[in-house]
Design a protein around this motif. Sequence first.
Motif, PDB file in Angstrom:
ATOM      1  N   LEU A  21     -10.172  29.810  50.904  1.00 24.73           N
ATOM      2  CA  LEU A  21     -10.254  29.163  52.157  1.00 24.73           C
ATOM      3  C   LEU A  21     -10.632  29.955  53.303  1.00 24.73           C
ATOM      4  N   GLY A  22     -10.843  31.331  53.000  1.00 26.97           N
ATOM      5  CA  GLY A  22     -11.041  32.261  54.201  1.00 26.97           C
ATOM      6  C   GLY A  22      -9.886  32.524  55.098  1.00 26.97           C
ATOM      7  N   VAL A  23      -9.988  33.327  56.035  1.00 26.62           N
ATOM      8  CA  VAL A  23      -8.859  33.811  56.934  1.00 26.62           C
ATOM      9  C   VAL A  23      -8.942  32.576  58.008  1.00 26.62           C
ATOM     10  N   PRO A  24      -7.804  31.748  58.291  1.00 32.99           N
ATOM     11  CA  PRO A  24      -7.861  30.824  59.374  1.00 32.99           C
ATOM     12  C   PRO A  24      -8.208  31.331  60.550  1.00 32.99           C
ATOM     13  N   HIS A  25      -8.895  30.802  61.369  1.00 32.42           N
ATOM     14  CA  HIS A  25      -9.058  31.156  62.647  1.00 32.42           C
ATOM     15  C   HIS A  25      -8.667  29.889  63.958  1.00 32.42           C
ATOM     16  N   ALA A  26      -8.673  30.168  65.001  1.00 30.67           N
ATOM     17  CA  ALA A  26      -8.279  29.188  65.921  1.00 30.67           C
ATOM     18  C   ALA A  26      -9.240  29.084  66.852  1.00 30.67           C
ATOM     19  N   ALA A  75      -9.528  22.444  71.146  1.00 32.60           N
ATOM     20  CA  ALA A  75      -9.194  23.809  71.597  1.00 32.60           C
ATOM     21  C   ALA A  75      -7.721  24.082  70.857  1.00 32.60           C
ATOM     22  N   GLY A  76      -7.783  25.445  70.353  1.00 26.46           N
ATOM     23  CA  GLY A  76      -6.419  25.658  69.411  1.00 26.46           C
ATOM     24  C   GLY A  76      -6.259  25.315  68.107  1.00 26.46           C
ATOM     25  N   ALA A  77      -7.487  24.331  67.647  1.00 28.10           N
ATOM     26  CA  ALA A  77      -7.117  23.791  66.078  1.00 28.10           C
ATOM     27  C   ALA A  77      -7.349  25.188  65.316  1.00 28.10           C
ATOM     28  N   THR A  78      -6.681  25.144  64.296  1.00 29.38           N
ATOM     29  CA  THR A  78      -6.665  26.050  63.180  1.00 29.38           C
ATOM     30  C   THR A  78      -8.201  25.538  62.231  1.00 29.38           C
ATOM     31  N   VAL A  79      -8.982  26.497  62.250  1.00 26.24           N
ATOM     32  CA  VAL A  79     -10.258  26.086  61.243  1.00 26.24           C
ATOM     33  C   VAL A  79     -10.305  27.233  60.039  1.00 26.24           C
ATOM     34  N   PHE A  80     -10.696  26.534  59.193  1.00 28.08           N
ATOM     35  CA  PHE A  80     -10.780  27.107  57.731  1.00 28.08           C
ATOM     36  C   PHE A  80     -12.186  27.297  57.306  1.00 28.08           C
ATOM     37  N   ALA A  81     -12.662  28.181  57.097  1.00 25.97           N
ATOM     38  CA  ALA A  81     -13.972  28.367  56.271  1.00 25.97           C
ATOM     39  C   ALA A  81     -13.977  28.133  54.521  1.00 25.97           C
ATOM     40  N   ASN A  82     -14.250  27.099  54.077  1.00 28.89           N
ATOM     41  CA  ASN A  82     -13.901  26.754  52.965  1.00 28.89           C
ATOM     42  C   ASN A  82     -15.037  27.544  51.588  1.00 28.89           C
ATOM     43  N   ALA A  83     -14.958  28.760  51.666  1.00 29.14           N
ATOM     44  CA  ALA A  83     -15.714  29.492  50.760  1.00 29.14           C
ATOM     45  C   ALA A  83     -15.850  28.795  49.372  1.00 29.14           C
ATOM     46  N   TYR A  84     -14.837  28.351  48.837  1.00 31.10           N
ATOM     47  CA  TYR A  84     -14.705  27.891  47.476  1.00 31.10           C
ATOM     48  C   TYR A  84     -15.727  26.654  47.456  1.00 31.10           C
ATOM     49  N   ALA A  85     -15.341  25.752  48.574  1.00 37.17           N
ATOM     50  CA  ALA A  85     -16.327  24.510  48.471  1.00 37.17           C
ATOM     51  C   ALA A  85     -17.846  24.816  48.459  1.00 37.17           C
TER      52      ALA A  85
END
Length: 196
Positions: free
Chosen positions: A57-62, A76-86
């Motif tokens: 899921l990558g490293v979470p970012h805000a 703003a302030g949401a946690t975003v994941f880059a789903n590398a697996y998907a």
Amino acid sequence: MLHPEIQAKARAELEGVIGLDDNGHIPRLPDFEDRPKTPYLEYILLETTRWAPLSPLGVPHASTNADEYKGYYIPAGATVFANAYAMSRDERYYSSPEEFNPDRYIPVSEGGRGEPHPEGPFGFGRRVCPGQHLAMAGVWICIATLLATMELKCPVDEEGKELRPTVGFSDGLSGVPDAFGCRMVVREEAMELLGL
């Protein structure tokens, strides 16, 4: 070890680069100058990062500001994941995505499918891992040396029957493989070099 045909293909490529002496032994271990001459070994590395991303899921970012992406509102302030697996399983880009197949990267001009190199195993944009090239170089030299000197085989039971491990990974920030057995057999071609 689950794909001896892939091992054999990569080993043949390596031996084509480092050669064999008159006795059929490898004269030296692979080094980094060999890397540009081993495209199939590169495809194995690419396929490994696609098939089993270290951080699925990558490293979470805000998000620092509100944004919109393809019609999705991101506050703003949401946690975003880059789903590398998907991304690595997207059938629009990868045929049979569950299959471990380094041949998928062989360019169309060479008779292959020319599927895209995976994006995301080391992050994206400004936050991409600065150590990605060091990491891949370390994995390349390790795999090249193992292939040149060892045969990786499935373990066997008391009767000599092959025990094929089931592939599984932990859930979480990093995908850690489940425990499995492996036989590492020194290749006859490498014994002299290794002093055995």
